[in-house]
Design an enzyme around this catalytic site. Structure first.
Site, short mmCIF file in Angstrom:
data_model
loop_
_atom_site.label_atom_id
_atom_site.label_comp_id
_atom_site.label_asym_id
_atom_site.label_seq_id
_atom_site.Cartn_x
_atom_site.Cartn_y
_atom_site.Cartn_z
N GLU A 71 -19.93 -60.82 30.44
CA GLU A 71 -18.84 -60.81 29.47
C GLU A 71 -18.63 -61.43 28.37
O GLU A 71 -19.53 -62.50 28.07
CB GLU A 71 -17.53 -61.43 30.60
CG GLU A 71 -17.54 -60.19 31.81
CD GLU A 71 -16.36 -60.79 32.78
OE1 GLU A 71 -15.79 -60.12 33.59
OE2 GLU A 71 -16.27 -62.14 32.80
N CYS A 126 -26.16 -67.63 35.81
CA CYS A 126 -26.70 -68.95 35.49
C CYS A 126 -27.08 -69.79 36.64
O CYS A 126 -26.63 -69.75 37.74
CB CYS A 126 -25.34 -69.76 34.82
SG CYS A 126 -25.73 -71.33 34.48
N CYS A 142 -22.78 -75.00 38.55
CA CYS A 142 -22.02 -75.83 38.58
C CYS A 142 -20.92 -75.42 39.53
O CYS A 142 -20.48 -74.03 39.74
CB CYS A 142 -21.25 -75.89 37.16
SG CYS A 142 -22.28 -76.66 35.92
N CYS A 170 -17.76 -73.28 38.97
CA CYS A 170 -17.74 -72.06 37.87
C CYS A 170 -18.22 -70.80 38.58
O CYS A 170 -19.20 -70.93 39.32
CB CYS A 170 -18.89 -72.43 36.88
SG CYS A 170 -19.40 -71.39 35.72
N GLY A 187 -23.90 -68.23 31.19
CA GLY A 187 -25.25 -69.06 31.12
C GLY A 187 -25.23 -70.33 30.47
O GLY A 187 -24.00 -70.66 29.83
N GLU A 188 -26.39 -70.88 30.56
CA GLU A 188 -26.42 -72.16 29.62
C GLU A 188 -27.31 -71.88 28.56
O GLU A 188 -28.50 -71.59 28.53
CB GLU A 188 -27.19 -73.21 30.68
CG GLU A 188 -28.05 -74.27 29.97
CD GLU A 188 -26.94 -75.30 29.09
OE1 GLU A 188 -25.98 -75.63 29.59
OE2 GLU A 188 -27.35 -75.22 27.80
N SER A 247 -22.31 -74.83 23.41
CA SER A 247 -21.84 -75.54 24.50
C SER A 247 -23.07 -75.69 25.69
O SER A 247 -23.53 -74.95 26.00
CB SER A 247 -20.91 -75.05 25.29
OG SER A 247 -20.30 -75.87 26.12
N SER A 301 -20.95 -80.87 27.72
CA SER A 301 -19.72 -80.66 28.51
C SER A 301 -19.98 -81.61 29.53
O SER A 301 -21.18 -81.48 30.39
CB SER A 301 -19.83 -79.14 29.18
OG SER A 301 -18.82 -79.06 29.96
N CYS A 330 -12.58 -70.49 30.74
CA CYS A 330 -13.82 -71.08 30.98
C CYS A 330 -13.92 -71.28 32.43
O CYS A 330 -13.25 -71.92 33.09
CB CYS A 330 -13.80 -72.57 30.37
SG CYS A 330 -13.70 -72.73 28.62
S1 SF4 Z 1 -22.03 -71.02 33.09
FE1 SF4 Z 1 -22.09 -73.22 32.34
S2 SF4 Z 1 -20.25 -73.80 33.71
FE2 SF4 Z 1 -21.20 -72.19 34.72
S3 SF4 Z 1 -22.58 -72.78 36.02
FE3 SF4 Z 1 -23.77 -72.23 34.13
S4 SF4 Z 1 -24.05 -74.25 32.93
FE4 SF4 Z 1 -22.37 -74.55 34.58
#
Ligand code: SF4
Length: 372
Positions: free
Chosen positions: A91, A136, A140, A143, A186-187, A218, A241, A359
């Site tokens: 997305e 990801c 977290c 999330c 994703g990171e 980010s 973050s 977010c």
């Molecule tokens: S997308 Fe960002 S907030 Fe979500 S799990 Fe991955 S690192 Fe964490």
């Protein structure tokens, strides 16, 4: 072997086309045609010889991501759902922004008590929030992306897959696209090379020419990559973050704490602060009753002591319902504590909630808003 022209920066384009006898000046024109104008064939590029065009047409590919759906929220946020070549869904979000002068005037009116709350201002431009990975692995706890289990596993997106998100949203935008935010699924710093190359193409004067300072990346704190970013001296902005100001409080919210403990993240952040020369933005995911007490704000202020930092408060968006966004009183107390210590703080507007575009909610859902 097909040559994916949409994956190439200027240097790689020159190298790839050199093999077809195209000189560097003409390779730069092809780069602009592909990455700025979005051409999908050599038709019309008649400043290349017919023989060269025929040879290139036999080998070159211009892949696209399929747009599965767009959903518009009442506040103007639009979420795009894209299908990757192997079928995975990602997305991206088009975020409407007002004219900065209008936004400043509204802020002043609110300070004087002349405007009660958020008044919808007309859209003047967009910033685009894009995904950098399918799923990801950092998981977290608040999330939705971290809870996804893509069929083939989490994978990095290719340069062209990130550019394709921008190109598709840009093509449909009725106002200029002024910024790009790597804050989707994703990171980004776990896909470092591709994300940086994508940002370089987006900011190239012969490409989409989005100002480097308006491209933000980010991270939840991949310390070695933050240090690398600092050492390389990019113009792009890094947003770090945090969801807590101590390792103990951060661990249950961000399991990445085990790999990159907070102390290590802050050492890397200080290196970045020294290299970027401006204020470093720390995003703080606020959760009611968990990390929004005055004592949490004090700990955060101590963590940021000596750094030119600013804090952006982001309300948690947890579709599981386990974590709730902070109450207004919690935000006020938290903000007052930081301001008392001369740390600028703002609260980010959490837009597109009803379409799962805020977010922490990007999970390829298909509900809410108006689909078009
Ligand atoms: S997308 Fe960002 S907030 Fe979500 S799990 Fe991955 S690192 Fe964490």
């Amino acid at each position: 072997m097909p040559v994916n022209l949409r994956d190439l920066d200027l240097a790689a384009m020159g190298a790839a086309l050199g093999g077809y006898g195209v000189d560097s000046a003409k390779a730069a024109r092809v780069f602009a045609a592909v990455q700025r104008d979005g051409v999908a064939s050599f038709d019309g590029l008649d400043w290349l010889s017919a023989t060269t065009r025929r040879a290139l047409a036999a080998d070159a590919i211009f892949p696209e991501l399929e747009i599965v759906e767009r959903r518009r929220a009442a506040d103007g946020f639009v979420k795009y759902l894209f299908r990757l070549p192997e079928g995975g869904l990602i997305e991206a979000v088009r975020i409407p922004l007002p004219d900065p002068g209008d936004a400043r005037a509204l802020k002043q009116r609110r300070r004087r008590g002349e405007a009660a709350g958020l008044v919808a201002l007309p859209t003047a431009k967009y910033t685009l929030c894009v995904s950098s990975q399918l799923g990801c692995a950092l998981a977290c706890d608040f999330c939705a992306t971290g809870r996804l289990r893509p069929a083939g596993g989490v994978r990095n997106l290719a340069v062209w897959e990130m550019l394709a998100q921008v190109r598709a949203m840009r093509a449909e935008a009725d106002h200029p696209v002024a910024g790009v935010l790597f804050l989707g699924m994703g990171e980004p710093l776990l896909n470092y090379d591709n994300v940086i190359r994508t940002a370089q193409i987006l900011s190239h004067p012969a490409g989409p020419a989005i100002a480097g300072e308006s491209i933000s990346i980010s991270t939840v704190g991949v310390a070695p990559a933050i240090r690398r970013f600092a050492a390389e001296g990019h113009r792009f902005r890094l947003i770090i973050s945090l969801a807590a100001a101590s390792s103990e409080a951060r661990l249950p919210l961000m399991p990445a704490e085990k790999r990159w403990p907070l102390a290590e993240v802050m050492t890397a952040a200080r290196e970045y602060a020294a290299s970027c020369g401006g204020r470093v933005t720390f995003a703080y995911v606020g959760i009611s009753g968990v990390n929004m007490g005055r004592e949490d704000a004090c700990r955060l202020a101590e963590l940021l002591a000596g750094l030119r930092a600013k804090v952006t408060l982001i309300d948690v968006n947890d579709d599981s319902g386990r974590y709730q966004p902070p109450k207004d009183e919690e935000v006020k107390d938290f903000r007052d504590e930081l301001l008392a210590r001369q740390i600028p703080v703002s609260r980010r507007y959490a837009g597109g909630r009803e379409i799962g575009a805020a977010c922490g909610t990007l999970a390829a859902t298909r509900a809410g808003g108006e689909a078009f």
